[in-house]
Design an enzyme around this catalytic site. Structure first.
Site, PDB file in Angstrom:
ATOM      1  N   GLU A 298       0.837  -1.214   0.000  1.00 35.98           N
ATOM      2  CA  GLU A 298       0.000   0.000   0.000  1.00 35.98           C
ATOM      3  C   GLU A 298       0.863   1.252   0.000  1.00 35.98           C
ATOM      4  OE1 GLU A 298      -2.735  -0.451  -1.051  1.00 35.98           O
ATOM      5  OE2 GLU A 298      -4.313  -0.639   0.452  1.00 35.98           O
TER       6      GLU A 298
ATOM      7  N   THR B  16      -5.989   8.712  -5.209  1.00 40.56           N
ATOM      8  CA  THR B  16      -6.058   8.633  -3.746  1.00 40.56           C
ATOM      9  C   THR B  16      -5.395   9.859  -3.129  1.00 40.56           C
ATOM     10  OG1 THR B  16      -5.973   6.248  -3.874  1.00 40.56           O
ATOM     11  CG2 THR B  16      -5.494   7.192  -1.740  1.00 40.56           C
TER      12      THR B  16
END
Lengths: 306, 306
Positions: A128, A180
């Site tokens: 991530e 994001t």
């Protein structure tokens, strides 16, 4: 065991009011990942899709996870991973988390479960970090644990598996780009205490509803007064989809992760299918390519299929 | 039934991280309230204590609740209430909530349960408004429902009864004045989003811990990064009491309501008694009069005793 195949599910992070702490595994869409233990210390990553993701291990979300595990365990062996990606990168449905969590779980099975679930989360978070710059666990945790999970803390890792209510999930991915990092930057650093109090009332209600299997309580807790009002601006037709879904008897729903996907929870499959149709028609009408998924909350997360 | 007597328990609002939304009933201390239905439409309030609380019904916390119920139901009858108050006003242990909730529950029993629990909360909140200027339900709800309650919303009233874990509660009331209004004013109107996220991780953990009976999770969720750091300054020796209690194996704890009382949760009665001793000795040492209570979480709230 020298060779396995995994089914790695999409995940919905945040669950409306639970920004940065809650996440849920679903059944559709999902990636497939094939793992082979190598005698040599290499990491080989192959993609069968055409998303153009890098295959160089240190630049690949699954690769970096395997490199970190290999380093930690001083492995003399390596891994080959073939990724059949169906969870579209940038969809907000946990595409990078699937690769990262899948890599950690797959390697661990081949290594005869040498790592705990917390350690799997720890290593998957490096994926991530590579994908978004942030070591967050809100998609990884439900992918590994299944059902709905609370990331009470990611440093130290403190994952609380919650119940997995017997509900249907409709998710739509409109093919628009929401980075994001943009979705994060748009948020205000300061919020009103009174809004925070309303938010934590909803979070407490949502967790209580999940644990009590009180679907009405889940529904009326799915309100976000802090993040959704800001982020939903980035998603075309968000308000219309939410309003019409609630009229079609969705319990509630909102942005999946940082978007652009939107999810809705329903008690009945018929409702979930009707919501799928209306989501599709709203995006078709304005010529935005879209992908709609109907499944149930996935109580078990990653599964071995071969 | 024309005459009844109630045991009305103290309550601990906020439960550390759950500012304005969580509350818990305990067994000690408690008020006793005697009710008599009158043929005439008067409201008569009498106190047997010497706290100097007003007995004029419109200025009395129990009185105003009875006036509102009487008005709402167009009653031709009245009530006499004799209050034996043991929960000290200004202690932060729900003294006004006990009078208000006791009044609503007592009247309702004499009226053969004509009102729902939500309506009892609705009317009792007028007492809180009289006492503190704010119509809050975080002490009233656990007093009426018992155990631990979530006030998901007070307008409209949405009370979620949670589990009542089998834990011991030690509470100390140091005789210093902390006005609810001061304790409220000292709070910042704006908070950092990152602090709010940490707080709602703790709230979600606390609710999950309560519902799962996971005492360790309850303990590590009892952290407040927003209200306690500001309010605890108003309470002498707060940090020392908290630190020593945790060393004495308290699961966790903090300020009760807006203070000055402090509470701690423990799994074992012995631990709870040891914490009581240390609390007492810390305040005795600096000559602050103090009252210490040890009991369990009270799963049923207000009880009819006669």
């Amino acid at each position: 065991m020298k060779k396995i195949k995994l089914k790695v599910p999409a995940t919905v992070a945040n669950l409306v009011c639970g920004f940065d702490i809650l996440g849920m595994a679903i059944h559709e869409p999902y990636d497939e990942m094939e793992f082979r233990l190598l005698e040599t210390p290499e990491i080989i990553i192959k993609h069968t899709d055409n998303f153009g993701l890098p295959e160089e291990p240190s630049l690949n979300v699954a690769g970096i996870v395997l490199l970190k595990i290999k380093e930690h365990l001083h492995l003399k062996t390596g891994f080959e991973v073939i990724i059949h990606k169906n969870i579209k990168p940038g969809s907000g449905l946990g595409s990078s988390a699937a690769s990262a969590a899948g890599a950690a779980v797959g390697a661990n099975i081949l290594l005869e479960n040498i790592l705990s679930k917390e350690e799997l989360v720890h290593f998957a978070m490096f994926g991530e970090e590579l994908a978004s710059g942030v070591k967050h666990a809100d998609n990884i945790a439900p992918c590994i644990y299944g059902g709905i999970t609370l990331v009470k803390s990611s440093n130290p890792i403190d994952i609380i598996p919650l119940n997995s209510p017997d509900l249907f999930v409709t998710a739509v991915h409109p093919q628009v780009e929401v980075k994001t990092s943009d979705a994060r930057q748009i948020l205000k650093k300061n919020i009103l205490l009174k809004d925070a109090i309303e938010q934590w009332g909803n979070i407490a209600g949502l967790v209580a509803g999940i644990q009590k299997n009180d679907f009405a309580l889940i529904g009326r807790s799915l309100n976000d007064v802090i993040v959704e009002p800001v982020r939903s601006i980035l998603i075309p037709k968000f308000d219309k989809i939410k309003e019409k879904s609630l009229k079609t008897e969705a319990l509630g729903g909102g942005i999946s992760g940082s978007g652009p996907s939107i999810f809705m929870l329903s008690e009945k499959e018929e409702t979930a299918q009707n919501i799928a149709k209306l989501m599709k028609s709203i995006y078709d009408e304005i010529d935005i390519e879209n992908f709609v998924y109907v499944s149930k909350i996935n109580p078990s997360g990653i599964k071995i299929t071969e």
